[in-house]
Design a protein around this motif. Structure first.
Motif, PDB file in Angstrom:
ATOM      1  N   ARG A  53      -8.028  -2.605   5.620  1.00 41.38           N
ATOM      2  CA  ARG A  53      -6.920  -1.653   5.739  1.00 41.38           C
ATOM      3  C   ARG A  53      -6.789  -0.819   4.463  1.00 41.38           C
ATOM      4  O   ARG A  53      -6.571   0.398   4.519  1.00 41.38           O
ATOM      5  CB  ARG A  53      -5.608  -2.389   6.022  1.00 41.38           C
ATOM      6  CG  ARG A  53      -5.528  -3.041   7.381  1.00 41.38           C
ATOM      7  CD  ARG A  53      -4.341  -3.982   7.487  1.00 41.38           C
ATOM      8  NE  ARG A  53      -3.105  -3.297   7.835  1.00 41.38           N
ATOM      9  CZ  ARG A  53      -2.053  -3.211   7.042  1.00 41.38           C
ATOM     10  NH1 ARG A  53      -2.075  -3.733   5.831  1.00 41.38           N
ATOM     11  NH2 ARG A  53      -0.959  -2.603   7.452  1.00 41.38           N
ATOM     12  N   GLU A  54      -6.910  -1.486   3.313  1.00 45.17           N
ATOM     13  CA  GLU A  54      -6.825  -0.775   2.038  1.00 45.17           C
ATOM     14  C   GLU A  54      -7.892   0.311   1.928  1.00 45.17           C
ATOM     15  O   GLU A  54      -7.610   1.457   1.552  1.00 45.17           O
ATOM     16  CB  GLU A  54      -7.022  -1.763   0.882  1.00 45.17           C
ATOM     17  CG  GLU A  54      -5.750  -2.317   0.290  1.00 45.17           C
ATOM     18  CD  GLU A  54      -6.040  -3.091  -0.981  1.00 45.17           C
ATOM     19  OE1 GLU A  54      -6.196  -2.452  -2.038  1.00 45.17           O
ATOM     20  OE2 GLU A  54      -6.114  -4.333  -0.904  1.00 45.17           O
TER      21      GLU A  54
ATOM     22  N   LYS B 299      -7.294   3.278   4.276  1.00 48.58           N
ATOM     23  CA  LYS B 299      -6.214   4.137   3.787  1.00 48.58           C
ATOM     24  C   LYS B 299      -6.719   5.026   2.645  1.00 48.58           C
ATOM     25  O   LYS B 299      -6.434   6.237   2.601  1.00 48.58           O
ATOM     26  CB  LYS B 299      -5.037   3.279   3.335  1.00 48.58           C
ATOM     27  CG  LYS B 299      -3.831   4.066   2.828  1.00 48.58           C
ATOM     28  CD  LYS B 299      -2.657   3.110   2.610  1.00 48.58           C
ATOM     29  CE  LYS B 299      -1.489   3.793   1.924  1.00 48.58           C
ATOM     30  NZ  LYS B 299      -1.761   4.046   0.494  1.00 48.58           N
TER      31      LYS B 299
ATOM     32  N   GLU C  51      -6.844   9.119   2.797  1.00 46.43           N
ATOM     33  CA  GLU C  51      -6.151   9.916   1.783  1.00 46.43           C
ATOM     34  C   GLU C  51      -7.126  10.800   1.006  1.00 46.43           C
ATOM     35  O   GLU C  51      -6.809  11.951   0.684  1.00 46.43           O
ATOM     36  CB  GLU C  51      -5.407   8.982   0.821  1.00 46.43           C
ATOM     37  CG  GLU C  51      -4.193   8.321   1.452  1.00 46.43           C
ATOM     38  CD  GLU C  51      -3.458   7.409   0.494  1.00 46.43           C
ATOM     39  OE1 GLU C  51      -2.218   7.289   0.634  1.00 46.43           O
ATOM     40  OE2 GLU C  51      -4.111   6.813  -0.396  1.00 46.43           O
TER      41      GLU C  51
ATOM     42  N   CYS D  89       1.496   5.794   4.362  1.00 44.42           N
ATOM     43  CA  CYS D  89       1.680   4.373   4.662  1.00 44.42           C
ATOM     44  C   CYS D  89       0.949   4.087   5.968  1.00 44.42           C
ATOM     45  O   CYS D  89       0.621   5.003   6.741  1.00 44.42           O
ATOM     46  CB  CYS D  89       3.159   4.019   4.796  1.00 44.42           C
ATOM     47  SG  CYS D  89       4.015   4.833   6.174  1.00 44.42           S
ATOM     48  N   ILE D  90       0.655   2.822   6.196  1.00 42.85           N
ATOM     49  CA  ILE D  90       0.039   2.420   7.471  1.00 42.85           C
ATOM     50  C   ILE D  90       1.167   2.201   8.474  1.00 42.85           C
ATOM     51  O   ILE D  90       2.044   1.366   8.274  1.00 42.85           O
ATOM     52  CB  ILE D  90      -0.806   1.150   7.301  1.00 42.85           C
ATOM     53  CG1 ILE D  90      -1.939   1.403   6.302  1.00 42.85           C
ATOM     54  CG2 ILE D  90      -1.383   0.704   8.648  1.00 42.85           C
ATOM     55  CD1 ILE D  90      -2.754   0.163   5.957  1.00 42.85           C
TER      56      ILE D  90
ATOM     57  N   THR E 117      -1.394  -1.166  12.898  1.00 45.73           N
ATOM     58  CA  THR E 117      -2.740  -1.748  12.878  1.00 45.73           C
ATOM     59  C   THR E 117      -2.919  -2.578  14.136  1.00 45.73           C
ATOM     60  O   THR E 117      -2.069  -3.419  14.455  1.00 45.73           O
ATOM     61  CB  THR E 117      -2.925  -2.680  11.656  1.00 45.73           C
ATOM     62  OG1 THR E 117      -2.598  -1.977  10.465  1.00 45.73           O
ATOM     63  CG2 THR E 117      -4.355  -3.193  11.584  1.00 45.73           C
TER      64      THR E 117
ATOM     65  N   PHE F 182      -1.688   6.347  10.436  1.00 42.05           N
ATOM     66  CA  PHE F 182      -1.098   6.542   9.114  1.00 42.05           C
ATOM     67  C   PHE F 182       0.001   7.600   9.198  1.00 42.05           C
ATOM     68  O   PHE F 182      -0.098   8.554   9.976  1.00 42.05           O
ATOM     69  CB  PHE F 182      -2.167   6.999   8.116  1.00 42.05           C
ATOM     70  CG  PHE F 182      -3.333   6.054   8.019  1.00 42.05           C
ATOM     71  CD1 PHE F 182      -3.337   5.032   7.078  1.00 42.05           C
ATOM     72  CD2 PHE F 182      -4.426   6.181   8.873  1.00 42.05           C
ATOM     73  CE1 PHE F 182      -4.407   4.156   6.993  1.00 42.05           C
ATOM     74  CE2 PHE F 182      -5.504   5.311   8.795  1.00 42.05           C
ATOM     75  CZ  PHE F 182      -5.494   4.291   7.854  1.00 42.05           C
TER      76      PHE F 182
ATOM     77  N   ASP G 240       6.674   2.458   7.685  1.00 42.55           N
ATOM     78  CA  ASP G 240       5.686   1.621   7.005  1.00 42.55           C
ATOM     79  C   ASP G 240       5.602   0.255   7.674  1.00 42.55           C
ATOM     80  O   ASP G 240       6.569  -0.518   7.683  1.00 42.55           O
ATOM     81  CB  ASP G 240       6.084   1.468   5.533  1.00 42.55           C
ATOM     82  CG  ASP G 240       5.024   0.759   4.714  1.00 42.55           C
ATOM     83  OD1 ASP G 240       4.044   0.258   5.288  1.00 42.55           O
ATOM     84  OD2 ASP G 240       5.179   0.713   3.476  1.00 42.55           O
TER      85      ASP G 240
END
Length: 397
Positions: A64-65, A68, A72, A82-83, A86, A176, A183
């Motif tokens: 996920r990190e 993102k 971005e 923000c996510i 998921t 996102f 969030d």
């Protein structure tokens, strides 16, 4: 790569490793419920928490990190997102969706970008189910396991998905948002904090899964609302991998026969009974799916089956197995067709089954689960401080 202004989107090959894809497949097939569309199945992070499987969030954290960060970077909005959601999602025979954008409802307008990670391959693992964009390039996506597709959620990227003809199309999907009130992390951390603040949770066995309501696992291939014709997807996935289920209690003890699946049970294969209890059907399913994930690795190990670990099925036990199959699976061929793991191209070959390997998988699943659970407990104070789920590097890990 498409024109960033007219049709802003990005396709990346091999973003995930095959092993990451297999691990996420294991999580989904161990925990999924019926989804938001016919013949679609989903696993959300909130559902993992609700079914005492919060530790299975851990393999998703770093993915996920990185997703993102990539979104971005590509859309030049560093530190703005923000996510919002998921989910692990699978589409089986008959599933499809027409032209739409991902923000096409008033309650979805907070969605700015989407990322779809493909966990298996078109042509090998599923047929049909191709993703098409209405305008721009690429027009059609024929994915391989590990590929990721990133695009805006607005009408610059209207898309559709063809009907799945065969197999199970697996994805990890994230949306996102620039709106921090949506969030997902803050809500998940709050729920995790509630669960792990009062219980003695750092002990093996605490993290045994607990099934959700039985209705969440009922699947009708003809989209009927008649529960009598529906199959239980937990049982169907177990049967599709060649196992049977032997309840330890008699069904006459329950007003609702589905309560049997909440009680201890044993697994069978052919005429053998694995002489170990599982707490419930979800516990058994997770172990069976872990075995399926690790079967090739286990084949290479020299394992010896403990004496008395597998015993012959008695006549009464065989009847219990048949009765449960009749109640919850009904049609083994349908279960195999919907949830079977053979490749659509015929390349995949079944592993040779040995009870010794399965017994080793039971122990390995327990160690794997406890390791994830321990990491989650150590990470939670950091997540709580930041109201964010992120990869915490511990020196000794």
């Amino acid at each position: 790569m498409a024109d960033r202004q007219k049709n802003p989107r990005l396709m990346l090959s091999n973003f995930l490793s095959l092993e990451q894809c297999k691990e996420l497949e294991f999580i989904h097939k161990s925990c999924s419920t019926v989804g938001y569309r016919p013949s679609v199945f989903s696993t959300t992070l909130s559902h993992l928490i609700a079914t005492n499987s919060a530790h299975l969030i851990v393999p998703l954290v770093l993915i996920r990190e990185k997703l993102k960060e990539k979104v971005e970077e590509f859309f030049a909005c560093e530190y703005e997102l923000c996510i919002e959601f998921t989910g692990l999602v699978s589409w089986t025979k008959g599933a499809s969706i027409g032209w739409h954008s991902d923000d096409n409802r008033p309650y979805l307008k907070q969605r700015d970008f989407a990322a779809v990670c493909y966990l298996n391959s078109y042509g090998r693992d599923f047929r049909g189910g191709l993703f098409h964009f209405q305008d721009g390039e690429p027009t059609t996506v024929k994915p391989s396991a590990g590929d990721v597709l990133i695009y805006t959620a607005d009408n610059r990227n209207v898309h559709s998905v063809d009907e799945v003809i065969d197999g199970e199309r697996l994805t990890l999907t994230l949306w996102f948002s620039r709106d921090g009130s949506h969030d997902e992390d803050a809500k998940l951390v709050s729920r995790l904090s509630e669960i792990f603040s009062t219980e003695a949770t750092d002990v093996p066995g605490f993290n045994l899964p607990l099934p959700a309501s039985s209705n969440m696992y009922l699947f009708s291939p003809d989209q009927s609302s008649d529960h009598d014709s529906a199959i239980n997807i937990c049982c169907a996935r177990i049967y599709a991998l060649g196992f049977g289920i032997c309840p330890l209690e008699d069904k006459t003890n329950f007003l609702d026969v589905s309560d049997l699946l909440m009680k201890p049970l044993q697994l069978t294969r052919n005429n053998g009974l694995f002489n170990q209890e599982f707490e419930n059907v979800l516990h058994a399913l997770q172990v069976v799916q872990y075995y399926s994930w690790k079967a090739s690795e286990l084949q290479r190990q020299a394992t010896i089956l403990e004496e008395g670990k597998v015993i012959p099925l008695s006549r009464s036990q065989s009847k219990k197995v048949r009765d449960l199959e009749s109640a919850f699976v009904k049609d083994r061929r349908l279960a195999q067709m919907t949830f079977g793991c053979s490749s659509c191209d015929g390349i995949g070959t079944p592993e040779v089954f040995r009870w010794a390997n399965f017994s080793a998988a039971v122990d390995a699943w327990r160690d794997y689960t406890y390791g994830l659970h321990k990491y989650l407990l150590r990470s939670l104070p950091y997540w709580r401080n930041h109201l964010s789920i992120f990869d915490v590097a511990f020196d000794e890990l």
